[in-house]
Design an enzyme around this catalytic site. Sequence first.
Site: not given
Ligand code: S3P
Length: 439
Positions: A21-22, A93, A317, A344, A393
């Site tokens: 996903k990231s 987010g 995560d 989250k 999750r």
């Molecule tokens: C992510 C960073 C994390 C993670 C999110 C994906 C990203 O969040 O929890 O699911 O892709 O940069 P945080 O940076 O707020 O910890």
Amino acid sequence: MIFTVKRGEGLRGEISVPGDKSISHRSIILASLAEGESTISGLLEGEDCLATIEVFKKMGIDISSKKGVYTVIGNGLQGLKEPNEALDFGNSGTSIRLCAGLLSSQNFSSLLTGDKSLSTRPMRRVVDPLNAMGADLVATDEGTLPINVSPVKSLHAIEYSLPIASAQVKSCLMLAGLFAEGETKITEKTITRDHTERMFMEYGLPIEIKPSGQSRTICVNKASRIYPQDIKVPGDFSSASFFILAALICPDSSIKIKNVGINETRIGFLHALRHMGANIELINLKNTSEATADILVKTSSLKGISLNTALVANMIDEMPAFFVAAALAEGKTIVKDAKELRTKESDRLQAMADSLNAFGIKNELSKDGIVIHGIGSKGTLNSAEIDSYGDHRIAMASAIGSLRSDDAVKILDCVNVNTSFPNFIDVCRQVGIDISNHE
Ligand code: S3P
């Protein structure tokens, strides 16, 4: 959507999980800023990434797909068009925080919105440092959505030490830094996922990383242009984590998960589980910009641990899945320094404490952590009805925990599993998990 899951054992099979996903979000963003045609294979077609695609389409980017390969015709660094409606980021987010950085530098206004859950999540963490760069972002008095972004003449670089370990905030500022005058310097005391850094390098963007002891500073300079790339997105380790957990806790199980991203900043879960005695092997390692491997997992007797707090950011995560592993380990597991879990898609500390309570697992919740009293690998969880609070999750971790219940378990409010793992049920069935879904 409700999942019903029955007790499981003898899980077997070779599976693949959807794209990371990231990395998927980042690939859409950078491809949209490149000059010309990038391709993305293995992109996660979950609702979060589809929301990112829609956002860029609303800003004039041509994005299409054929047989799972996406083609993005980027318009260059100055080529985004003013959207004629609000940009809706749904549940994501990552997407909204990264795009806030990008949009703060554009010569048009935008209005950033999201669903009910996203609308309660903290946004000051990006609004404040972006405004310190000269941007004009206004959130609500509570620091939540919607965010109004107004154009400014120019952004200027800042030196910023991240007050929380957050790859989203870091990446947001890195994207803004591509448009700012001067050198933007972001220091992180805890190293968080570094996909943006890696992708900036792949795209030949002006970035330098300066390590200093445990921390490091990421320096980004104003970019003049971005050339298109062909990006291959590996399987998502976070999605794989549910099947790692399943094979570990179900008797007589052995599964292989193919082509999973094993970027060192993402696999704290693997290190923690090995420390608990898990039998997990990485084979077929490939050291490309984002390293990948096939993961072999076998049933294991786990022992409770005191989780090394340095690992928390690198398994943030996977914490819900880790809590289920702790519930089925022998003895106590102690987790501290994990208060980010409360920000989250749900308050994941509270949501998982509720889930563990329903399963009959003794636990003590604190402001920033939890102590879980595991019942050991032969223990059985209560059959229960579990509220996932609309958090993908929590839903998937609880679904896998249900495999060790004495009777069927119902998990409520699971529709958001589609945000990150749309074919979760199919993959469960491929390894022999008895799961059904209904309205
Ligand atoms: C992510 C960073 C994390 C993670 C999110 C994906 C990203 O969040 O929890 O699911 O892709 O940069 P945080 O940076 O707020 O910890």
